[in-house]
Design a protein around this motif. Structure first.
Motif, PDB file in Angstrom:
ATOM      1  N   SER A   1      35.147  58.828   2.887  1.00 35.63           N
ATOM      2  CA  SER A   1      34.183  58.403   3.970  1.00 35.63           C
ATOM      3  C   SER A   1      35.167  58.122   4.953  1.00 35.63           C
ATOM      4  N   SER A   2      36.322  57.775   5.234  1.00 37.68           N
ATOM      5  CA  SER A   2      37.060  57.128   6.446  1.00 37.68           C
ATOM      6  C   SER A   2      38.484  57.632   5.942  1.00 37.68           C
ATOM      7  N   ALA A   3      39.130  57.879   6.956  1.00 39.42           N
ATOM      8  CA  ALA A   3      40.581  58.412   6.980  1.00 39.42           C
ATOM      9  C   ALA A   3      41.130  58.499   8.092  1.00 39.42           C
ATOM     10  N   GLN A   4      42.548  58.219   8.042  1.00 40.01           N
ATOM     11  CA  GLN A   4      43.420  58.466   9.333  1.00 40.01           C
ATOM     12  C   GLN A   4      44.590  59.233   8.696  1.00 40.01           C
ATOM     13  N   ASN A   5      44.979  60.396   8.915  1.00 37.35           N
ATOM     14  CA  ASN A   5      45.883  61.270   8.241  1.00 37.35           C
ATOM     15  C   ASN A   5      46.233  62.470   9.077  1.00 37.35           C
ATOM     16  N   PRO A   6      47.456  62.789   9.219  1.00 40.62           N
ATOM     17  CA  PRO A   6      47.782  63.656  10.204  1.00 40.62           C
ATOM     18  C   PRO A   6      47.229  65.287   9.697  1.00 40.62           C
ATOM     19  N   ALA A   7      47.164  65.379   8.220  1.00 39.04           N
ATOM     20  CA  ALA A   7      46.377  66.428   7.947  1.00 39.04           C
ATOM     21  C   ALA A   7      45.263  66.903   8.343  1.00 39.04           C
ATOM     22  N   LEU A   8      44.483  65.682   8.605  1.00 44.44           N
ATOM     23  CA  LEU A   8      43.062  66.285   8.992  1.00 44.44           C
ATOM     24  C   LEU A   8      43.265  66.607  10.598  1.00 44.44           C
TER      25      LEU A   8
ATOM     26  N   TRP B   1      41.797  64.506  -2.717  1.00 47.40           N
ATOM     27  CA  TRP B   1      40.842  63.834  -1.802  1.00 47.40           C
ATOM     28  C   TRP B   1      40.226  64.860  -0.899  1.00 47.40           C
ATOM     29  N   VAL B   2      39.143  64.530  -0.354  1.00 46.70           N
ATOM     30  CA  VAL B   2      38.447  65.398   0.630  1.00 46.70           C
ATOM     31  C   VAL B   2      37.784  64.627   1.355  1.00 46.70           C
ATOM     32  N   GLN B   3      37.507  64.911   2.803  1.00 48.93           N
ATOM     33  CA  GLN B   3      36.347  64.171   3.496  1.00 48.93           C
ATOM     34  C   GLN B   3      35.276  65.253   3.993  1.00 48.93           C
ATOM     35  N   PRO B   4      34.360  65.219   3.285  1.00 51.87           N
ATOM     36  CA  PRO B   4      33.178  66.257   3.613  1.00 51.87           C
ATOM     37  C   PRO B   4      32.708  65.893   4.781  1.00 51.87           C
ATOM     38  N   SER B   5      31.716  66.627   5.271  1.00 51.72           N
ATOM     39  CA  SER B   5      30.943  66.555   6.497  1.00 51.72           C
ATOM     40  C   SER B   5      29.963  65.687   6.295  1.00 51.72           C
ATOM     41  N   THR B   6      29.401  65.610   4.988  1.00 53.76           N
ATOM     42  CA  THR B   6      28.404  64.576   4.688  1.00 53.76           C
ATOM     43  C   THR B   6      28.994  63.860   3.497  1.00 53.76           C
ATOM     44  N   SER B   7      28.715  62.589   3.267  1.00 53.33           N
ATOM     45  CA  SER B   7      28.919  61.783   1.878  1.00 53.33           C
ATOM     46  C   SER B   7      27.773  61.381   1.449  1.00 53.33           C
ATOM     47  N   PRO B   8      27.334  61.547   0.009  1.00 54.83           N
ATOM     48  CA  PRO B   8      28.788  61.913  -1.023  1.00 54.83           C
ATOM     49  C   PRO B   8      28.532  63.633  -0.800  1.00 54.83           C
ATOM     50  N   LEU B   9      29.754  63.927  -1.569  1.00 58.46           N
ATOM     51  CA  LEU B   9      30.027  65.486  -1.458  1.00 58.46           C
ATOM     52  C   LEU B   9      28.854  66.182  -2.285  1.00 58.46           C
ATOM     53  N   PRO B  10      28.367  67.230  -1.664  1.00 58.57           N
ATOM     54  CA  PRO B  10      27.484  68.110  -2.425  1.00 58.57           C
ATOM     55  C   PRO B  10      27.594  68.467  -3.690  1.00 58.57           C
ATOM     56  N   ASN B  11      26.852  68.279  -4.825  1.00 59.26           N
ATOM     57  CA  ASN B  11      26.893  68.766  -6.093  1.00 59.26           C
ATOM     58  C   ASN B  11      27.915  68.011  -7.051  1.00 59.26           C
ATOM     59  N   SER B  12      28.367  66.598  -6.470  1.00 54.30           N
ATOM     60  CA  SER B  12      28.984  65.705  -7.209  1.00 54.30           C
ATOM     61  C   SER B  12      28.274  64.486  -7.550  1.00 54.30           C
TER      62      SER B  12
ATOM     63  N   GLY C   1      41.371  67.629   3.579  1.00 56.15           N
ATOM     64  CA  GLY C   1      42.090  66.478   2.707  1.00 56.15           C
ATOM     65  C   GLY C   1      43.398  66.842   2.068  1.00 56.15           C
ATOM     66  N   ILE C   2      43.776  66.286   1.134  1.00 55.34           N
ATOM     67  CA  ILE C   2      45.074  66.573   0.587  1.00 55.34           C
ATOM     68  C   ILE C   2      45.011  66.974  -0.929  1.00 55.34           C
ATOM     69  N   MET C   3      45.689  67.767  -1.426  1.00 57.53           N
ATOM     70  CA  MET C   3      45.638  68.193  -2.827  1.00 57.53           C
ATOM     71  C   MET C   3      47.065  67.929  -3.509  1.00 57.53           C
ATOM     72  N   GLY C   4      47.320  66.740  -4.205  1.00 59.27           N
ATOM     73  CA  GLY C   4      48.403  66.364  -4.918  1.00 59.27           C
ATOM     74  C   GLY C   4      49.112  67.418  -5.991  1.00 59.27           C
ATOM     75  N   LEU C   5      50.436  67.865  -5.959  1.00 57.71           N
ATOM     76  CA  LEU C   5      50.758  68.644  -6.897  1.00 57.71           C
ATOM     77  C   LEU C   5      51.667  68.163  -7.958  1.00 57.71           C
ATOM     78  N   GLY C   6      51.833  66.808  -7.907  1.00 58.94           N
ATOM     79  CA  GLY C   6      52.769  66.077  -8.618  1.00 58.94           C
ATOM     80  C   GLY C   6      52.184  65.913 -10.160  1.00 58.94           C
TER      81      GLY C   6
END
Length: 498
Positions: free
Chosen positions: A78-85, A26-37, A91-96
């Motif tokens: 569009s909305s998040a509370q996460n220490p990574a930010l 997941w990613v939180q882009p500066s504008t939503s929706p993410l461009p070219n998606s 955002g976060i990329m899961g590798l599992g």
């Protein structure tokens, strides 16, 4: 505290935290929706051990480590509370494994297959690419650090090529795991071996099932283990308000973890790092938590970056055989810490006198609590023994019948011999050869396990989950003020996004 890399979505680079403890992107882009998606109407709130991220399931092209995927499902947040930010990521990329992916489960309801994890799609769309990841974690941002932070897909760093010769450590479970779980033999503190145990069903009682999680800064271990690590350190005490141990900064703690009979020392600077709130104070990086209920019976510990910095890690999704079938996944670890050099590093930062001739005596990784030896059998052998146990009574009966026939033949022959010697009448029966009743061979087909011949495969693309059967994967870790009881307020753990 966290480790970051770039992923390209829709032609734009985004900084994401690399997290082996989860499987969603997941990613939180500066504008939503993410461009070219292409944004869908499906929304979800991903919940982590700390924090959450809410957004729409979307599709776009993706690239990571120079490998491209034409269409990848992700959560356009569009909305998040996460220490990574707070560390400058988007955002976060899961590798599992894909089986742990909530996005995949959501997408599969619509019949799509692109919801699988990004790593799955990278390997699936590029079958010639070796399907493993490898990384080392730099200790500090200082470029002079001995260990360089690297992350590679399908190859290993030349300076760490020795990892290829190390023994594979199987996941737990061995086949089709959901997480990068492995079995911990013991923890060694100085000359003392601390035994471990498990609450995970079917796991050996004298092991602990641990999740190797690059998305967690510290390690979450049972209370008694943390007590054994820090309880005998002069001046160390448990800080109930902080939920972790306070440790004198000049107290060197030499510690190692043992996996698969292999001992991996830690740098003592990682056993008692500086406090996040007071750089002049030090804390225990092994956090006492009973996470058996949080692990939902899947793991006992969460082993984070404080340990992973001491090893070069290879996460292999399974080797291919000559027929193209994939084997079971496994992990390889290469120790990057020389205990004596690590002691000198500790003294150069914290003061004191460096230690020498530091050795760790490996625990018996095969003995159980009762002193018995645990032997792991392959699935084929186990299945064979199971079938033999079923047919064993029949085999005994057949052998008993054979013995009875032989006994009768012996008795008959003896009687005939005695009668012949006595001059009695001779038998006129046709000559023949006495043959014991043949033991019917068990059909070889009965030993063929249609499932075992497949080996490990990438997780199923779809199990046709519906609204009433879909249950999102449970979060890997929660911390609650005053304990782990539902309804209590989450406390702030150091950047754990397991």
């Amino acid at each position: 505290m966290i480790y970051i890399a770039n992923v390209t979505l829709g032609g734009t680079d985004y900084r994401v935290q690399l997290d082996t403890g989860s499987s969603d992107l997941w990613v939180q882009p500066s504008t939503s929706p993410l461009p070219n998606s292409n944004q869908t109407s499906t929304t979800y709130n991903l919940t982590y051990g700390i924090g959450w991220a809410y957004g729409h399931v979307s599709y776009t092209s993706a690239a990571f480590a120079g490998i491209s995927v034409p269409q990848q499902a992700f959560l356009d947040v569009s909305s998040a509370q996460n220490p990574a930010l707070t560390y400058g990521t988007s955002g976060i990329m899961g590798l599992g494994f894909t089986s742990l992916s909530t996005i995949d489960a959501l997408v599969n309801q619509t019949g799509q297959s692109s919801g699988r994890s990004l790593l799955y799609n990278l390997f699936n769309d590029n079958p010639k690419e070796p399907n493993y990841i490898a990384f080392s974690l730099q200790r500090v941002s200082d470029p002079s650090d001995d260990i360089e932070g690297t992350f590679l897909v399908g190859e290993t760093e030349p300076q760490y090529a020795a990892v290829n010769d190390s023994s594979p450590i199987p996941t737990f479970p061995v086949q089709n795991p959901n997480r990068w779980n492995i079995l911990l033999d013991a923890i060694i503190v100085g000359a003392n071996v601390i035994s471990v145990n498990t609450t995970v069903p079917n796991a050996p009682s004298n092991k602990a099932v641990v999740l190797l999680d690059s998305g967690t800064s510290y390690t979450y271990a049972p209370v008694e283990v943390c007590q054994a690590i820090y309880g005998n350190v002069p001046g160390a005490q448990y800080n109930k308000a902080a939920g972790q141990w306070s440790v004198p900064c000049n107290a060197e703690i030499d510690l190692a973890l043992q996996f698969g009979g292999q001992v991996f020392p830690m740098n003592p600077l990682d056993v008692s790092p500086s406090s996040l709130t007071d750089p002049n104070a030090c804390v225990g990086s092994f956090i006492p938590q009973d996470i058996s209920s949080i692990g939902a019976g899947n793991f006992d510990w969460i082993v984070g970056d404080n340990f992973l910095r001491s090893v070069y890690s290879v996460y292999d999704f399974g080797d291919f055989d000559s027929s193209g079938k994939m084997g079971n996944p496994y992990i390889k670890l290469l120790s990057l810490v020389d205990p004596n050099e690590a002691s000198a590093d500790f003294v150069s930062v914290r003061g004191g006198v460096a230690r020498s001739n530091i050795t760790y005596n490996a625990a018996n990784s095969t003995s159980s609590d009762s002193g018995r030896t645990t032997v792991s059998l392959s699935d084929d052998i186990t299945d064979t023994l199971h079938k033999v146990s079923i047919y064993f009574p029949a085999m005994i009966a057949v052998m008993a019948l054979n013995a009875l026939v032989l006994l009768l033949l012996v008795v008959g022959g003896l009687v005939y011999f005695l009668r012949k010697r006595a001059g009695g009448p001779r038998s006129r029966r046709n000559k023949g050869r006495a043959t014991p009743m043949p033991l019917e061979p068990m059909s070889t087909e009965s030993f063929v396990d249609n499932n075992s011949s497949r080996g490990h495969v990438y997780e199923p693309v779809s199990m046709a989950l519906t609204d009433d059967t879909f249950v999102p994967p449970s979060p890997a870790f929660h911390g609650y003020e005053g304990g782990l009881k539902p309804g209590r307020q989450l406390i702030d753990r150091p950047k754990s996004v397991a």
